[in-house]
Design an enzyme around this catalytic site. Structure first.
Site, PDB file in Angstrom:
ATOM      1  N   ARG A   1       5.577  -4.216   9.165  1.00  0.00           N
ATOM      2  CA  ARG A   1       4.653  -3.890   9.824  1.00  0.00           C
ATOM      3  C   ARG A   1       4.453  -4.349  11.538  1.00  0.00           C
ATOM      4  O   ARG A   1       4.329  -3.824  12.313  1.00  0.00           O
ATOM      5  CB  ARG A   1       2.985  -4.330   9.299  1.00  0.00           C
TER       6      ARG A   1
ATOM      7  N   THR B   1      -1.367 -10.862  -2.326  1.00  0.00           N
ATOM      8  CA  THR B   1      -0.686 -11.730  -1.505  1.00  0.00           C
ATOM      9  C   THR B   1      -0.585 -13.131  -2.221  1.00  0.00           C
ATOM     10  O   THR B   1       0.002 -13.955  -1.767  1.00  0.00           O
ATOM     11  CB  THR B   1      -1.287 -11.740  -0.155  1.00  0.00           C
TER      12      THR B   1
ATOM     13  N   THR C   1       0.979  -1.245   0.107  1.00  0.00           N
ATOM     14  CA  THR C   1       0.016   0.111  -0.036  1.00  0.00           C
ATOM     15  C   THR C   1       0.879   1.189  -0.060  1.00  0.00           C
ATOM     16  O   THR C   1       0.585   2.109  -0.827  1.00  0.00           O
ATOM     17  CB  THR C   1      -0.778  -0.126   1.295  1.00  0.00           C
TER      18      THR C   1
END
Ligand code: ATP
Length: 374
Positions: free
Chosen positions: A236, A177, A84
């Site tokens: 993340r 993914t 993203t």
């Protein structure tokens, strides 16, 4: 490798086992705000993924020189690696606006037609989880990607008519993914595919340093290395662990994150030195102690740890396989010598010898024998 990394939606659904959310690679509640404040904004700010960055730089530079929109771009890789962020960077580097949607949100062709007809020349349309797009919308996308037009069908049955509509030239950025789940015709319409790799610890250290600077956290170099090595190659997760070690340092210390407080914090959250959590270790323990290292079927293993088979298969296994702890074989799951050693046990003669490490796993592929899905 079959290019599948697990589905973001499925990985995201980890609510039922509490602490494990800490190591979930996809977004969990509380991440959204953090993700937004820590996102790199330019290609030069984007850490790691050197190959992808170099390739993208060329694609974008050439398009800017020609004054044309670049080819459509597919970003493929596991959750939490920066797809993203990269899509937003692509738009920023092109000086274009970005419109964001996702495969599951495009259930009807009409939903996509509405988005496409609102695009302005040069816009970037970002479709996350593009492998989950519904068939009618996907078919509409083919024409839009190729000829910048759509055929909108009005009415039903024999009276239905098709109205052609022009779409402003745009760049589609798709993220997935599971590139293996994309249909051939859709994949073929992307001019450039970027394959995102798990990050090296040294790269995660840089991610952590940058995040700590943005959040005003005093993070010692050694502490950054400690957190990085437990972050499963995923920025993340690194950013999420950083928040937890900061909490610990603020509540139990003077707010400075040094290596001792980082280790103590990660012990509280049951994240071990390889980034395995309680459930991961329970699965390894059951496999090694309960079944002599296997082979054993995933359902039996799940019963042994009191979890759903889907949880074991989709949440624990991908990392355990990648870390070289478990091999999937046609007869079931097998513990490697590294798994025995990780539990401080001596591996039996003949235990599988796997190299631990993200790169090594990627190079040797996800399985030792046969079909990875068995
Ligand atoms: N290369 C990078 N450098 C610095 N930070 C990064 C990098 N890649 C990702 N991050 C950080 O990791 C977080 C997750 O990134 P992002 O949302 O772009 O991942 P993603 O691959 O799109 O994940 P998902 O597919 O699960 O949505 C962001 O907060 C971002 O700050």
């Amino acid at each position: 490798m079959n290019g599948d990394f697990g589905d973001t939606g499925e990985f995201g659904d980890t609510g039922e086992f509490g602490d494990e959310e800490l190591l979930a690679p996809s977004t969990v509640p509380g991440d959204t705000e953090l993700d937004a404040s820590l996102r790199p904004r330019t290609l030069s700010e984007f850490i790691g993924q050197a190959k992808v960055r170099e390739q993208l730089e060329l694609v974008l530079h050439a398009a800017r020189n020609r004054g044309r929109t670049p080819d459509h771009i597919l970003l493929s890789g596991p959750p939490g690696l920066g797809k993203t962020s990269l899509a937003m960077i692509i738009a920023a580097e092109l000086g274009a606006a970005i419109r964001i949607t996702s495969g599951p949100a495009l259930e009807r062709a009409g939903d996509l037609a509405a988005m496409l007809s609102n695009l302005v020349e040069g816009d970037v349309l970002f479709i996350d989880e593009i492998h989950r797009i519904a068939r009618p919308a996907e078919e509409m996308l083919y024409l839009a990607m190729e000829d910048f037009r759509v055929d909108v069908v009005v009415g039903k049955g024999p009276g239905a008519t098709s109205i052609p509509l022009d779409v402003a030239p745009f760049t589609l950025v798709g993220a997935t993914t599971r590139s293996g789940a994309l249909t051939g015709p859709l994949r073929d319409r992307f001019g450039f595919t970027a394959h995102m790799e798990f990050y090296e610890s040294t790269e995660l250290v840089r991610v952590l340093r940058r995040s700590a600077a943005i959040l005003g956290i005093a993070l010692a170099e050694e502490a950054a290395a400690e957190v990085a090595s437990r972050s499963r190659g995923t920025p993340r997760i690194a950013n999420r662990l950083l928040r937890r070690v900061r909490d610990y340092a603020e509540v139990r210390g003077d707010g400075q994150v040094d290596v001792a407080s980082a280790r103590a914090a990660l012990a509280v959250y049951d994240v071990d030195e390889l980034g395995l959590d309680r459930l991961d270790r329970a699965v390894l323990g059951a496999l090694v102690r309960g079944f002599g290292g296997g082979p054993v079927g995933v359902s039996t293993l799940a019963v042994a740890v009191g979890e759903e088979p889907a949880t074991v298969e989709e949440v624990c296994e991908p990392f355990l396989v990648r870390a070289g702890m478990i091999a999937r074989t046609p007869r079931g799951r097998v513990a490697t010598a590294a798994a025995w050693r990780h539990l401080h046990l001596t591996p039996p003669a003949g235990a599988l010898n796997q190299t631990i490490g993200v790169r090594a796993r990627e190079e040797t592929g996800p399985t030792l024998f046969g079909d990875p899905e068995v």
